[in-house]
Design a protein around this motif. Structure first.
Motif, PDB file in Angstrom:
ATOM      1  N   ALA A 288      12.570  18.953 -28.646  1.00 26.49           N
ATOM      2  CA  ALA A 288      12.826  17.542 -28.342  1.00 26.49           C
ATOM      3  C   ALA A 288      14.308  17.187 -28.379  1.00 26.49           C
ATOM      4  O   ALA A 288      14.677  16.021 -28.222  1.00 26.49           O
ATOM      5  N   ALA A 289      15.169  18.197 -28.532  1.00 24.05           N
ATOM      6  CA  ALA A 289      16.600  17.936 -28.733  1.00 24.05           C
ATOM      7  C   ALA A 289      17.215  17.134 -27.584  1.00 24.05           C
ATOM      8  O   ALA A 289      18.155  16.360 -27.794  1.00 24.05           O
ATOM      9  N   HIS A 290      16.661  17.301 -26.377  1.00 29.01           N
ATOM     10  CA  HIS A 290      17.252  16.596 -25.236  1.00 29.01           C
ATOM     11  C   HIS A 290      17.036  15.079 -25.301  1.00 29.01           C
ATOM     12  O   HIS A 290      17.590  14.340 -24.504  1.00 29.01           O
ATOM     13  N   PHE A 291      16.223  14.602 -26.246  1.00 27.15           N
ATOM     14  CA  PHE A 291      16.016  13.158 -26.414  1.00 27.15           C
ATOM     15  C   PHE A 291      16.967  12.539 -27.453  1.00 27.15           C
ATOM     16  O   PHE A 291      16.957  11.323 -27.651  1.00 27.15           O
ATOM     17  N   ALA A 292      17.730  13.383 -28.140  1.00 25.68           N
ATOM     18  CA  ALA A 292      18.495  12.885 -29.297  1.00 25.68           C
ATOM     19  C   ALA A 292      19.604  11.916 -28.903  1.00 25.68           C
ATOM     20  O   ALA A 292      20.306  12.109 -27.909  1.00 25.68           O
ATOM     21  N   VAL A 293      19.745  10.849 -29.686  1.00 26.63           N
ATOM     22  CA  VAL A 293      20.823   9.874 -29.536  1.00 26.63           C
ATOM     23  C   VAL A 293      21.643   9.943 -30.838  1.00 26.63           C
ATOM     24  O   VAL A 293      21.063   9.865 -31.925  1.00 26.63           O
ATOM     25  N   PRO A 294      22.966  10.116 -30.744  1.00 28.94           N
ATOM     26  CA  PRO A 294      23.764  10.227 -31.979  1.00 28.94           C
ATOM     27  C   PRO A 294      23.652   8.964 -32.844  1.00 28.94           C
ATOM     28  O   PRO A 294      23.495   7.862 -32.315  1.00 28.94           O
ATOM     29  N   ASP A 295      23.732   9.138 -34.162  1.00 35.35           N
ATOM     30  CA  ASP A 295      23.621   8.002 -35.092  1.00 35.35           C
ATOM     31  C   ASP A 295      24.633   6.899 -34.770  1.00 35.35           C
ATOM     32  O   ASP A 295      24.317   5.714 -34.866  1.00 35.35           O
ATOM     33  N   GLU A 296      25.855   7.282 -34.429  1.00 38.17           N
ATOM     34  CA  GLU A 296      26.892   6.282 -34.141  1.00 38.17           C
ATOM     35  C   GLU A 296      26.463   5.373 -32.998  1.00 38.17           C
ATOM     36  O   GLU A 296      26.595   4.154 -33.055  1.00 38.17           O
ATOM     37  N   ARG A 297      25.938   5.995 -31.964  1.00 44.81           N
ATOM     38  CA  ARG A 297      25.455   5.256 -30.789  1.00 44.81           C
ATOM     39  C   ARG A 297      24.278   4.346 -31.196  1.00 44.81           C
ATOM     40  O   ARG A 297      24.181   3.205 -30.778  1.00 44.81           O
ATOM     41  N   ALA A 298      23.400   4.873 -32.046  1.00 46.51           N
ATOM     42  CA  ALA A 298      22.246   4.087 -32.495  1.00 46.51           C
ATOM     43  C   ALA A 298      22.715   2.839 -33.245  1.00 46.51           C
ATOM     44  O   ALA A 298      22.196   1.744 -33.039  1.00 46.51           O
ATOM     45  N   ARG A 299      23.713   3.003 -34.098  1.00 46.51           N
ATOM     46  CA  ARG A 299      24.230   1.854 -34.864  1.00 46.51           C
ATOM     47  C   ARG A 299      24.879   0.830 -33.949  1.00 46.51           C
ATOM     48  O   ARG A 299      24.730  -0.372 -34.137  1.00 46.51           O
ATOM     49  N   THR A 300      25.599   1.314 -32.930  1.00 46.28           N
ATOM     50  CA  THR A 300      26.221   0.401 -31.968  1.00 46.28           C
ATOM     51  C   THR A 300      25.133  -0.421 -31.264  1.00 46.28           C
ATOM     52  O   THR A 300      25.253  -1.640 -31.114  1.00 46.28           O
ATOM     53  N   MET A 302      22.222  -1.204 -32.353  1.00 44.55           N
ATOM     54  CA  MET A 302      21.663  -2.188 -33.287  1.00 44.55           C
ATOM     55  C   MET A 302      22.566  -3.402 -33.394  1.00 44.55           C
ATOM     56  O   MET A 302      22.097  -4.542 -33.442  1.00 44.55           O
ATOM     57  N   GLY A 303      23.870  -3.173 -33.425  1.00 39.81           N
ATOM     58  CA  GLY A 303      24.823  -4.286 -33.479  1.00 39.81           C
ATOM     59  C   GLY A 303      24.662  -5.187 -32.263  1.00 39.81           C
ATOM     60  O   GLY A 303      24.636  -6.421 -32.375  1.00 39.81           O
ATOM     61  N   GLU A 304      24.515  -4.561 -31.100  1.00 42.15           N
ATOM     62  CA  GLU A 304      24.357  -5.328 -29.856  1.00 42.15           C
ATOM     63  C   GLU A 304      23.043  -6.114 -29.880  1.00 42.15           C
ATOM     64  O   GLU A 304      22.978  -7.248 -29.401  1.00 42.15           O
ATOM     65  N   LEU A 305      22.002  -5.510 -30.444  1.00 45.10           N
ATOM     66  CA  LEU A 305      20.707  -6.204 -30.517  1.00 45.10           C
ATOM     67  C   LEU A 305      20.786  -7.420 -31.436  1.00 45.10           C
ATOM     68  O   LEU A 305      20.284  -8.495 -31.122  1.00 45.10           O
ATOM     69  N   ARG A 306      21.417  -7.219 -32.605  1.00 44.20           N
ATOM     70  CA  ARG A 306      21.541  -8.335 -33.558  1.00 44.20           C
ATOM     71  C   ARG A 306      22.307  -9.500 -32.940  1.00 44.20           C
ATOM     72  O   ARG A 306      22.055 -10.646 -33.257  1.00 44.20           O
ATOM     73  N   ALA A 307      23.248  -9.169 -32.036  1.00 43.22           N
ATOM     74  CA  ALA A 307      24.070 -10.218 -31.431  1.00 43.22           C
ATOM     75  C   ALA A 307      23.288 -11.018 -30.393  1.00 43.22           C
ATOM     76  O   ALA A 307      23.694 -12.127 -30.038  1.00 43.22           O
ATOM     77  N   CYS A 308      22.175 -10.480 -29.893  1.00 45.82           N
ATOM     78  CA  CYS A 308      21.508 -11.204 -28.801  1.00 45.82           C
ATOM     79  C   CYS A 308      20.070 -11.600 -29.109  1.00 45.82           C
ATOM     80  O   CYS A 308      19.442 -12.293 -28.298  1.00 45.82           O
ATOM     81  N   LEU A 309      19.528 -11.191 -30.260  1.00 47.35           N
ATOM     82  CA  LEU A 309      18.126 -11.506 -30.567  1.00 47.35           C
ATOM     83  C   LEU A 309      18.018 -12.225 -31.904  1.00 47.35           C
ATOM     84  O   LEU A 309      18.841 -11.998 -32.798  1.00 47.35           O
ATOM     85  N   PRO A 310      16.979 -13.056 -32.083  1.00 51.18           N
ATOM     86  CA  PRO A 310      16.708 -13.571 -33.422  1.00 51.18           C
ATOM     87  C   PRO A 310      16.367 -12.400 -34.349  1.00 51.18           C
ATOM     88  O   PRO A 310      15.837 -11.379 -33.896  1.00 51.18           O
ATOM     89  N   GLY A 311      16.676 -12.547 -35.617  1.00 50.22           N
ATOM     90  CA  GLY A 311      16.526 -11.445 -36.566  1.00 50.22           C
ATOM     91  C   GLY A 311      15.148 -10.820 -36.569  1.00 50.22           C
ATOM     92  O   GLY A 311      15.006  -9.601 -36.707  1.00 50.22           O
ATOM     93  N   TYR A 312      14.102 -11.648 -36.394  1.00 48.48           N
ATOM     94  CA  TYR A 312      12.748 -11.089 -36.494  1.00 48.48           C
ATOM     95  C   TYR A 312      12.380 -10.257 -35.273  1.00 48.48           C
ATOM     96  O   TYR A 312      11.332  -9.604 -35.268  1.00 48.48           O
ATOM     97  N   LEU A 313      13.206 -10.264 -34.244  1.00 48.03           N
ATOM     98  CA  LEU A 313      12.938  -9.410 -33.085  1.00 48.03           C
ATOM     99  C   LEU A 313      13.792  -8.144 -33.090  1.00 48.03           C
ATOM    100  O   LEU A 313      13.765  -7.365 -32.141  1.00 48.03           O
ATOM    101  N   VAL A 314      14.575  -7.971 -34.164  1.00 49.27           N
ATOM    102  CA  VAL A 314      15.399  -6.764 -34.279  1.00 49.27           C
ATOM    103  C   VAL A 314      14.655  -5.748 -35.147  1.00 49.27           C
ATOM    104  O   VAL A 314      14.408  -5.996 -36.320  1.00 49.27           O
ATOM    105  N   PRO A 315      14.260  -4.599 -34.567  1.00 46.33           N
ATOM    106  CA  PRO A 315      13.546  -3.601 -35.392  1.00 46.33           C
ATOM    107  C   PRO A 315      14.495  -2.962 -36.402  1.00 46.33           C
ATOM    108  O   PRO A 315      15.710  -3.050 -36.262  1.00 46.33           O
ATOM    109  N   ARG A 316      13.911  -2.349 -37.429  1.00 52.32           N
ATOM    110  CA  ARG A 316      14.731  -1.638 -38.422  1.00 52.32           C
ATOM    111  C   ARG A 316      14.986  -0.225 -37.934  1.00 52.32           C
ATOM    112  O   ARG A 316      14.032   0.502 -37.641  1.00 52.32           O
ATOM    113  N   LEU A 317      16.247   0.122 -37.875  1.00 55.35           N
ATOM    114  CA  LEU A 317      16.611   1.482 -37.468  1.00 55.35           C
ATOM    115  C   LEU A 317      16.443   2.405 -38.671  1.00 55.35           C
ATOM    116  O   LEU A 317      17.088   2.205 -39.705  1.00 55.35           O
TER     117      LEU A 317
END
Ligand SMILES: *Cc1c(COP(=O)(O)O)cnc(C)c1O
Ligand code: SF4
Length: 331
Positions: A288-300, A302-317
């Motif tokens: 499944a390695a070809h599906f991997a997304v680096p942690d740094e990218r994942a955190r970025t 999440m930041g973008e999601l928090r900026a555009c969604l109400p908190g309850y629509l942001v999943p926990r990474l």
């Protein structure tokens, strides 16, 4: 009991599922020779995808985000350091007949090895389900082990996919688990409401609603296009008797690794009365390695999601770590 001469609509639908790569690609108007397919998709984890899910794919698009989740690619066979056959050490957590004690206050019941779809990134793709699943003849033993636990807390029916069980057997498991003192909640982890909405019958909704404990159903959706009218209908039927609906997604390169897609997914979920719960970092499972997304990218993201969604629509990474008591938050 199962009556093979009168299978239910969802069982008939499952029998019609695509199991041959060539049939699927032809149906999608794609050239089997131009796609980097796994010449030897592992025979214990072959292609499997119901037609209703395929109907939500875009024809002629080899990069379709729903297709990528199910299509065996040549890249699966490339050995990648850091990716393992049992990345979560589940064998070490086996505690007897079908029971897994992975998390404090929660008991995982491996009900079956079967799923309605084979997700190429699945962390259990190499797990010897049949050996560890709860068999009918072992239910008394499993119930007895749970009764010996002082405060079992929550029972989680997992698999495979617990909604692959026939109604009567599922009703028996739910009923007997529900009678165990100290079981306060029952949860099911299932992808069937998304990939095989025919499974959500009035009878299933009734049997899930039976019993005194709150029921929680955690579905898995990775892309907003997975939620069509039939899926919305099934989810509404499940909500009717008061079942709590949550969603978990896996962060997958090429499928949902953009904040626009993840935001649209959250919107589609809440419209269907489902709350986004987890966004999982991929488990490092072989193939499944070809599906991997680096942690740094994942955190970025999440930041973008928090900026555009109400908190309850942001999943926990989160990431699952072998032997840890709970998921490890990443954000
Ligand atoms: C994480 C996980 C659980 C436990 O979930 P929590 O919501 O963290 O309690 C159970 N089953 C599966 C398959 C999981 O991935
Ligand atoms: S439905 Fe769940 S358990 Fe089954 S293959 Fe997909 S991710 Fe794995």
């Amino acid at each position: 009991m199962s009556d093979q001469s009168h299978p239910e609509a969802w069982q008939r639908e499952l029998k019609r599922a695509f199991t041959r790569v060539e049939d699927l690609l032809t149906h999608l108007e794609l050239d089997p020779h131009r796609t980097a397919l796994a010449a030897d998709a592992p025979h214990d984890f072959p292609l499997l995808v119901p037609r209703g899910f395929v109907a939500r794919m875009e024809k002629g698009n080899p990069q379709d985000p729903l297709l990528l989740q199910v299509l065996p690619l040549q890249a699966e066979n490339d050995p990648v350091p850091g990716f393992f056959r049992d990345p979560l050490g589940e064998r070490a957590a086996v505690r007897g007949t079908g029971l897994l004690r992975k998390y404090r206050g929660r008991w995982l019941v491996l009900t079956t090895g079967a799923c309605a779809v084979h997700c190429r990134y699945c962390f259990r793709r190499h797990f010897a389900y049949e050996r560890f699943s709860l068999h009918r003849r072992e239910i008394d033993e499993a119930i007895a082990s749970l009764r010996r636990v002082p405060d079992p807390g929550e029972v989680i029916l997992s698999g495979g996919d617990p909604l692959m069980l026939e109604d009567d057997w599922l009703a028996e498991i739910l009923g007997r688990m529900g009678e165990i003192p100290g079981v306060r909640r029952i949860r099911l982890h299932t992808r069937l409401p998304i990939v095989l909405p025919e499974r959500i019958t009035p009878r299933l909704c009734r049997l899930l609603a039976t019993g005194t404990q709150p029921k929680v159903l955690v579905v898995q959706t990775n892309h907003p296009r997975e939620i069509g009218p039939a899926v919305r209908g099934g989810l509404a039927a499940l909500r009717q008797p008061g079942i709590t609906l949550l969603n978990q997604s896996v962060l997958l390169r090429g499928v949902n690794d953009s904040s626009a897609t993840l935001a649209a997914l959250s919107e589609a979920l809440i419209e269907a009365d489902v709350l986004p719960y987890y966004l999982h970092q991929l488990d490092p499972v072989e193939g499944a390695a070809h599906f991997a997304v680096p942690d740094e990218r994942a955190r970025t993201l999440m930041g973008e999601l928090r900026a555009c969604l109400p908190g309850y629509l942001v999943p926990r990474l989160v990431r699952e770590v072998a032997g840890a008591d709970c998921k490890v938050p990443l954000a």
